[in-house]
Scaffold this motif. Structure first.
Motif, PDB file in Angstrom:
ATOM      1  N   GLY A   1      25.637 120.222  11.192  1.00  0.00           N
ATOM      2  CA  GLY A   1      25.771 119.276  10.149  1.00  0.00           C
ATOM      3  C   GLY A   1      26.664 118.264  10.293  1.00  0.00           C
ATOM      4  O   GLY A   1      28.149 118.158   9.149  1.00  0.00           O
ATOM      5  N   VAL A   2      26.471 117.326  11.757  1.00  0.00           N
ATOM      6  CA  VAL A   2      27.754 116.652  11.475  1.00  0.00           C
ATOM      7  C   VAL A   2      27.349 115.518  10.600  1.00  0.00           C
ATOM      8  O   VAL A   2      25.765 115.123  10.601  1.00  0.00           O
ATOM      9  CB  VAL A   2      27.029 116.000  12.890  1.00  0.00           C
ATOM     10  N   PRO A   3      27.776 114.833  10.458  1.00  0.00           N
ATOM     11  CA  PRO A   3      27.818 114.009   9.030  1.00  0.00           C
ATOM     12  C   PRO A   3      27.199 112.525   9.204  1.00  0.00           C
ATOM     13  O   PRO A   3      28.366 111.227   9.869  1.00  0.00           O
ATOM     14  CB  PRO A   3      29.058 113.915   7.939  1.00  0.00           C
ATOM     15  N   LEU A   4      25.950 112.119   9.108  1.00  0.00           N
ATOM     16  CA  LEU A   4      25.355 111.037   9.930  1.00  0.00           C
ATOM     17  C   LEU A   4      25.683 109.695   8.582  1.00  0.00           C
ATOM     18  O   LEU A   4      25.452 108.872   8.940  1.00  0.00           O
ATOM     19  CB  LEU A   4      23.879 110.820  10.411  1.00  0.00           C
ATOM     20  N   ASP A   5      24.487 110.480   7.666  1.00  0.00           N
ATOM     21  CA  ASP A   5      24.430 109.709   6.510  1.00  0.00           C
ATOM     22  C   ASP A   5      25.677 109.409   5.509  1.00  0.00           C
ATOM     23  O   ASP A   5      26.361 109.941   5.408  1.00  0.00           O
ATOM     24  CB  ASP A   5      23.342 110.737   6.463  1.00  0.00           C
ATOM     25  N   PRO A   6      25.969 108.395   5.865  1.00  0.00           N
ATOM     26  CA  PRO A   6      27.714 107.778   4.788  1.00  0.00           C
ATOM     27  C   PRO A   6      27.628 108.380   3.333  1.00  0.00           C
ATOM     28  O   PRO A   6      28.579 108.615   2.739  1.00  0.00           O
ATOM     29  CB  PRO A   6      27.755 106.591   4.847  1.00  0.00           C
ATOM     30  N   GLY A   7      26.026 108.016   3.042  1.00  0.00           N
ATOM     31  CA  GLY A   7      25.985 108.194   1.076  1.00  0.00           C
ATOM     32  C   GLY A   7      27.283 107.748   0.553  1.00  0.00           C
ATOM     33  O   GLY A   7      27.772 106.926   0.960  1.00  0.00           O
TER      34      GLY A   7
END
Length: 83
Positions: free
Chosen positions: A35-41
């Motif tokens: 679950g590495v956060p790639l989309d900064p959202g």
């Protein structure tokens, strides 16, 4: 492929490529599972050391796919009847 007999080089290069593909597939799966956060959202989470390790493995494994495929392609091209 070094000192192996020429007739063995191409199959060995193919095996190395397949191994690189498997490594990449495992690294990609690890990325998804971790679950590495790639989309900064809107909620930005800093990357942890574990996140960076997962990303590094993905990066290195993709590089290995590229290198092994190019080596296999060169051998197949060099051994083709046209040459």
């Amino acid at each position: 492929m070094g000192t192996s007999r020429p007739e063995r080089q191409t199959p060995l290069a193919r095996t190395a490529y397949i191994a690189a593909l498997r490594r990449f597939a495992h690294a990609h799966t690890a990325l998804l599972l971790h679950g590495v956060p790639l989309d900064p959202g809107t909620r930005i989470r800093e990357w942890t050391r574990a996140d960076v390790a997962v990303l590094r493995e993905l990066h290195e494994s993709l590089g290995q796919v590229l290198e092994t495929r190019r080596a296999w392609d060169r051998l197949r091209h060099d051994r083709s009847p046209q040459h």
